[in-house]
Design a protein around this motif. Structure first.
Motif, PDB file in Angstrom:
ATOM      1  N   THR A  92      31.373  53.046  42.825  1.00  0.00           N
ATOM      2  CA  THR A  92      31.349  51.917  43.762  1.00  0.00           C
ATOM      3  C   THR A  92      31.433  50.584  43.022  1.00  0.00           C
ATOM      4  N   VAL A  93      30.516  50.355  42.090  1.00  0.00           N
ATOM      5  CA  VAL A  93      30.471  49.048  41.433  1.00  0.00           C
ATOM      6  C   VAL A  93      31.682  48.855  40.513  1.00  0.00           C
ATOM      7  N   GLY A  94      32.053  49.917  39.790  1.00  0.00           N
ATOM      8  CA  GLY A  94      33.219  49.824  38.904  1.00  0.00           C
ATOM      9  C   GLY A  94      34.477  49.447  39.665  1.00  0.00           C
ATOM     10  N   THR A  95      34.632  50.046  40.830  1.00  0.00           N
ATOM     11  CA  THR A  95      35.786  49.710  41.677  1.00  0.00           C
ATOM     12  C   THR A  95      35.752  48.225  42.045  1.00  0.00           C
ATOM     13  N   GLY A  96      34.578  47.735  42.410  1.00  0.00           N
ATOM     14  CA  GLY A  96      34.428  46.318  42.736  1.00  0.00           C
ATOM     15  C   GLY A  96      34.769  45.417  41.558  1.00  0.00           C
ATOM     16  N   VAL A  97      34.379  45.846  40.363  1.00  0.00           N
ATOM     17  CA  VAL A  97      34.671  45.051  39.168  1.00  0.00           C
ATOM     18  C   VAL A  97      36.186  44.937  38.965  1.00  0.00           C
ATOM     19  N   VAL A  98      36.883  46.058  39.097  1.00  0.00           N
ATOM     20  CA  VAL A  98      38.343  46.021  38.946  1.00  0.00           C
ATOM     21  C   VAL A  98      38.966  45.103  39.997  1.00  0.00           C
ATOM     22  N   ARG A  99      38.511  45.245  41.229  1.00  0.00           N
ATOM     23  CA  ARG A  99      39.044  44.398  42.313  1.00  0.00           C
ATOM     24  C   ARG A  99      38.837  42.917  42.003  1.00  0.00           C
ATOM     25  N   ILE A 100      37.628  42.542  41.579  1.00  0.00           N
ATOM     26  CA  ILE A 100      37.340  41.116  41.361  1.00  0.00           C
ATOM     27  C   ILE A 100      38.095  40.599  40.135  1.00  0.00           C
ATOM     28  N   VAL A 101      38.090  41.358  39.051  1.00  0.00           N
ATOM     29  CA  VAL A 101      38.774  40.878  37.837  1.00  0.00           C
ATOM     30  C   VAL A 101      40.269  40.704  38.116  1.00  0.00           C
ATOM     31  N   GLU A 102      40.848  41.617  38.880  1.00  0.00           N
ATOM     32  CA  GLU A 102      42.280  41.477  39.179  1.00  0.00           C
ATOM     33  C   GLU A 102      42.530  40.442  40.277  1.00  0.00           C
ATOM     34  N   GLY A 103      41.752  40.508  41.348  1.00  0.00           N
ATOM     35  CA  GLY A 103      41.978  39.612  42.484  1.00  0.00           C
ATOM     36  C   GLY A 103      41.681  38.152  42.173  1.00  0.00           C
ATOM     37  N   ASN A 104      40.689  37.897  41.316  1.00  0.00           N
ATOM     38  CA  ASN A 104      40.300  36.521  41.006  1.00  0.00           C
ATOM     39  C   ASN A 104      40.750  36.102  39.612  1.00  0.00           C
ATOM     40  N   GLN A 105      41.784  36.771  39.094  1.00  0.00           N
ATOM     41  CA  GLN A 105      42.221  36.534  37.713  1.00  0.00           C
ATOM     42  C   GLN A 105      42.497  35.062  37.427  1.00  0.00           C
ATOM     43  N   GLU A 106      43.149  34.405  38.387  1.00  0.00           N
ATOM     44  CA  GLU A 106      43.513  33.007  38.150  1.00  0.00           C
ATOM     45  C   GLU A 106      42.267  32.133  37.996  1.00  0.00           C
ATOM     46  N   ASP A 107      41.298  32.355  38.893  1.00  0.00           N
ATOM     47  CA  ASP A 107      40.040  31.607  38.803  1.00  0.00           C
ATOM     48  C   ASP A 107      39.293  31.916  37.514  1.00  0.00           C
ATOM     49  N   LEU A 108      39.269  33.184  37.161  1.00  0.00           N
ATOM     50  CA  LEU A 108      38.517  33.569  35.967  1.00  0.00           C
ATOM     51  C   LEU A 108      39.150  32.971  34.720  1.00  0.00           C
ATOM     52  N   SER A 109      40.468  33.075  34.620  1.00  0.00           N
ATOM     53  CA  SER A 109      41.103  32.576  33.389  1.00  0.00           C
ATOM     54  C   SER A 109      41.073  31.048  33.338  1.00  0.00           C
ATOM     55  N   SER A 110      41.041  30.389  34.514  1.00  0.00           N
ATOM     56  CA  SER A 110      40.866  28.931  34.502  1.00  0.00           C
ATOM     57  C   SER A 110      39.514  28.555  33.908  1.00  0.00           C
ATOM     58  N   GLN A 111      38.531  29.418  34.101  1.00  0.00           N
ATOM     59  CA  GLN A 111      37.189  29.096  33.603  1.00  0.00           C
ATOM     60  C   GLN A 111      36.998  29.438  32.138  1.00  0.00           C
ATOM     61  N   VAL A 112      37.634  30.506  31.678  1.00  0.00           N
ATOM     62  CA  VAL A 112      37.355  30.937  30.291  1.00  0.00           C
ATOM     63  C   VAL A 112      38.507  30.640  29.348  1.00  0.00           C
ATOM     64  N   GLY A 113      39.637  30.220  29.869  1.00  0.00           N
ATOM     65  CA  GLY A 113      40.723  29.784  28.990  1.00  0.00           C
ATOM     66  C   GLY A 113      41.645  30.881  28.492  1.00  0.00           C
ATOM     67  N   SER A 114      41.478  32.101  29.001  1.00  0.00           N
ATOM     68  CA  SER A 114      42.444  33.158  28.664  1.00  0.00           C
ATOM     69  C   SER A 114      42.338  34.268  29.692  1.00  0.00           C
ATOM     70  N   PRO A 115      43.367  35.100  29.795  1.00  0.00           N
ATOM     71  CA  PRO A 115      43.276  36.210  30.755  1.00  0.00           C
ATOM     72  C   PRO A 115      42.163  37.189  30.372  1.00  0.00           C
TER      73      PRO A 115
END
Lengths: 428, 428
Positions: free
Chosen positions: B13-36
């Motif tokens: 359950t949680v692992g699936t959610g992690v994949v969804r968020i990392v892929e779905g919010n990739q643009e937001d995440l990489s804007s915050q940390v400076g790399s994919p």
């Protein structure tokens, strides 16, 4: 271990709390950061004034520049308030390479972007947890706790004065004027309460929260504001009877890439967790795409709660200082700011009308709603206790702000309506 | 920009959610940390199993060591659960210089100190926000938000399964067995619900929260635990009638330098903010010396809420990685652990007795309380609806656990008492 030296601008309520916590919790603080933290110099208006906290008079100065230009000082804590002059102080402090902790919502709402840009240029930290909702760590939560999520909505009770007034009006059936007077006597309201009761203070806080939640540079002018000074005890009684509590709510909504930010008295369903936030307490409800509904509750003001947030920021600055990473974790708002047009801002609404008590009135009124596409959730007509008029109480389904305005404009020209008594947003 | 590579242990359950968020919010995440950020490799039980999230089969492996020993991987996210074997995986991952994000409360409650010590030795981050209260950033709040304060008390509804069961019993008057069965059908309770309903899951979370709040190494064995399986619908009805809701509360109290941590069904006053936390929601109430009362509310479990916390931790690790400061901000518990003796653990109590319905009984019973110095807030005697006995319902003032035990022991030998029907802690 060489102590970290702090300069304090202001020794009012929050400044006093900062001195108390830094001194009283010194052992805990130094265990966390690896060296003592000392409040080295304090700028005050009057160095002679008696203080409720003991401070060595040699640490006091009447001139903020003594603190800002002292090369020994690593971190400036600004709790003096004010906007233009204070901004000049802080920009120079950054220029001097000092890190900043501030509780100043006015400054951050009006000039946050400029101050944070200067901080980034000088690789300095600027932390401002205490600027919104006192002791509740909501800024940290939005920046770090929800860094992974996309926030859809932030709703906040972020002004303790107005929440105190509305709570008292609700619990005691008292009038706005009575309760305001009492709040002023208790020190919960200023002698000039305008900034609180007209919603400006809440609007500043919502601009800060929306900037962080939506990662876009939301400014004070983007927030539409209505205050509470026109609310009658009759309105509050109607709200309660219908299952709502009246709250001054800041609401920041995201709809796709567009934002809408407002502050207004809102009838909140008694089932909503915000409805039971009473007195001077604050609470911020955050709805994220992934995390769902969350709420953060605590004291929104006061010496020690606010100082808790200030000193927690100080600990964060000092940790960064030890690691040599100040100013490197800050993220500038990176999303474009698109504001939702009034055609696309939707809410439910409560409307109280005084009308002629004769046949066909209700038909005329409901016809106006139908004409502008506003559908109704409930309509009650009843005799007015005090007048020969009738009262009509309407709760709409979700309708656009633009269409609601058209309905209200049309009502102005409708002869059977004697008065549009009250209009409130409805949530929950 | 070189991507940061993540290895995932577990795709439930949680692992699936992690994949969804990392892929779905990739643009937001990489804007915050400076790399994919890329989920590079995933260890699963079965590589053939159909998944509700799309993953390239070449990224799956049946062998966790493939992930742990991959030199390309920077961060390990552990969402597979389990204790001993998982601990071995994570210790080796740290040995290999990988940073860790885990949602594993069992592991952190049982072996947190060992894992964090190894992390410190290898200058690696270990973050575990998701291990307590799902999407609520309570661990961050205790470490950072309240770094400046001294926590007096933490009270938590930290187990969604039991809160769902108690809420349903309260709202519908249903029996424990009925509601448990329904919860199992809905997937809110495991087929073997022991760990939840006997309070063990909550105890693990309270050990983690108390360690952080009190900055001392609290272990699972320090938490006294009672579950909810013996609670009758009659008990809940009594609680409601007296103005309380029954909740499984974790309570961590500090009294000077001494701690007491417990999990037990507790009658919480309907005025307390925890009383209205219903269903699978979690909430943690934190009382600090300076900040006063605060509460943090949100989803305690579920794919996306829990993954929100996991990915927020991942963002924090990656920011540290960019700055080269992993493992340097961690603070080991630095306070000695002193547990409060039962003479000094105080609470109010509810007691329901079935007694002989004859003269003098109440006098005998109240005499026992007086003898052991327990004073009474209220006493009601009434006929029992179903038996020839009478019922006596007592709420005590705050009394020590030791004295309450002496009263109950003495009751065993009192002939007029047919049964000590229920005893509950009372809060608020």
């Amino acid at each position: 271990m060489k102590p970290v030296k702090v300069g304090l601008l202001g020794l009012g309520t929050v400044g006093t709390g900062v001195v108390r916590i830094v001194e009283g919790n010194q052992e805990d603080l130094s265990s966390q950061v690896g060296s003592p933290i000392v409040v080295e110099k304090i700028a005050v208006k009057s160095v002679e004034k008696a203080r409720s906290v003991e401070v060595d008079p040699s640490r006091l100065t009447g001139d903020p520049w003594d603190v800002i230009n002292d090369p020994e000082i690593d971190v400036i804590i600004e709790v003096m308030g004010g906007v233009e002059q204070t901004k000049a102080y802080l920009l120079q402090a950054l220029e001097n390479g000092k890190h900043i902790v501030t509780a100043n919502k006015d400054l951050m709402a009006l000039h946050g972007a400029e101050i944070l840009a200067k901080a980034q240029e000088k690789q300095c930290d600027v932390f401002y947890e205490a600027s919104v909702a006192g002791g509740i760590p909501i800024i940290r939560t939005l920046i770090e706790g929800f860094s992974s999520d996309r926030i859809i909505r932030i709703m906040g009770i972020v002004n303790g004065t107005t929440n105190y007034i509305l709570t008292k009006m609700s619990q005691e059936g008292a009038s706005y004027d009575e309760v305001l007077k009492e709040a002023q006597e208790l020190g919960y309201a200023e002698s000039d309460p305008t900034s609180d009761v007209e919603g400006l203070d809440a609007a500043r806080k919502m601009a800060i929260l929306a900037t962080l939640g939506f990662r876009s540079n939301v400014e004070l002018g983007d927030v539409s504001v209505k205050g509470i000074s026109h609310i009658s005890s009759e309105d509050i009684a109607f709200a309660k009877k219908l299952g709502y509590e009246m709250k001054l709510l800041g609401i920041a909504d995201r709809n796709g890439d567009q934002f809408n930010i407002s502050v207004q008295p809102t009838m909140v369903s008694q089932n909503h967790p915000l409805a039971s936030v009473n007195g001077v307490f604050n609470a911020v409800y955050v709805h994220g795409e992934a995390v769902g509904e969350t709420m953060f509750y605590g004291a929104g003001a006061g010496e020690l709660p606010t100082a808790t947030s200030v000193v927690a920021d100080l600990v964060a600055v000092v940790k960064n200082l030890k690691l040599g990473v100040n100013g490197l974790k800050a993220i500038s708002p990176y999303k474009p700011k698109l504001l939702t047009s009034e055609e696309e801002v939707f809410s439910k609404n409560f409307i109280l009308l005084h009308v002629d008590d004769k046949a066909g009135v209700l038909a005329q009124i409901t016809q106006v709603f139908a004409e502008f596409g506003v559908s109704l959730a409930s309509v009650v007509q009843q005799p007015n206790e005090h007048n020969p008029d009738a009262e009509i109480i309407i709760i709409t389904h979700s309708a656009s702000k633009a269409n609601m305005q058209k309905v209200l404009d049309h009502f102005e020209s409708l002869e059977v309506i004697r008065k549009i008594k009250s209009v409130y947003r409805v949530e929950g």
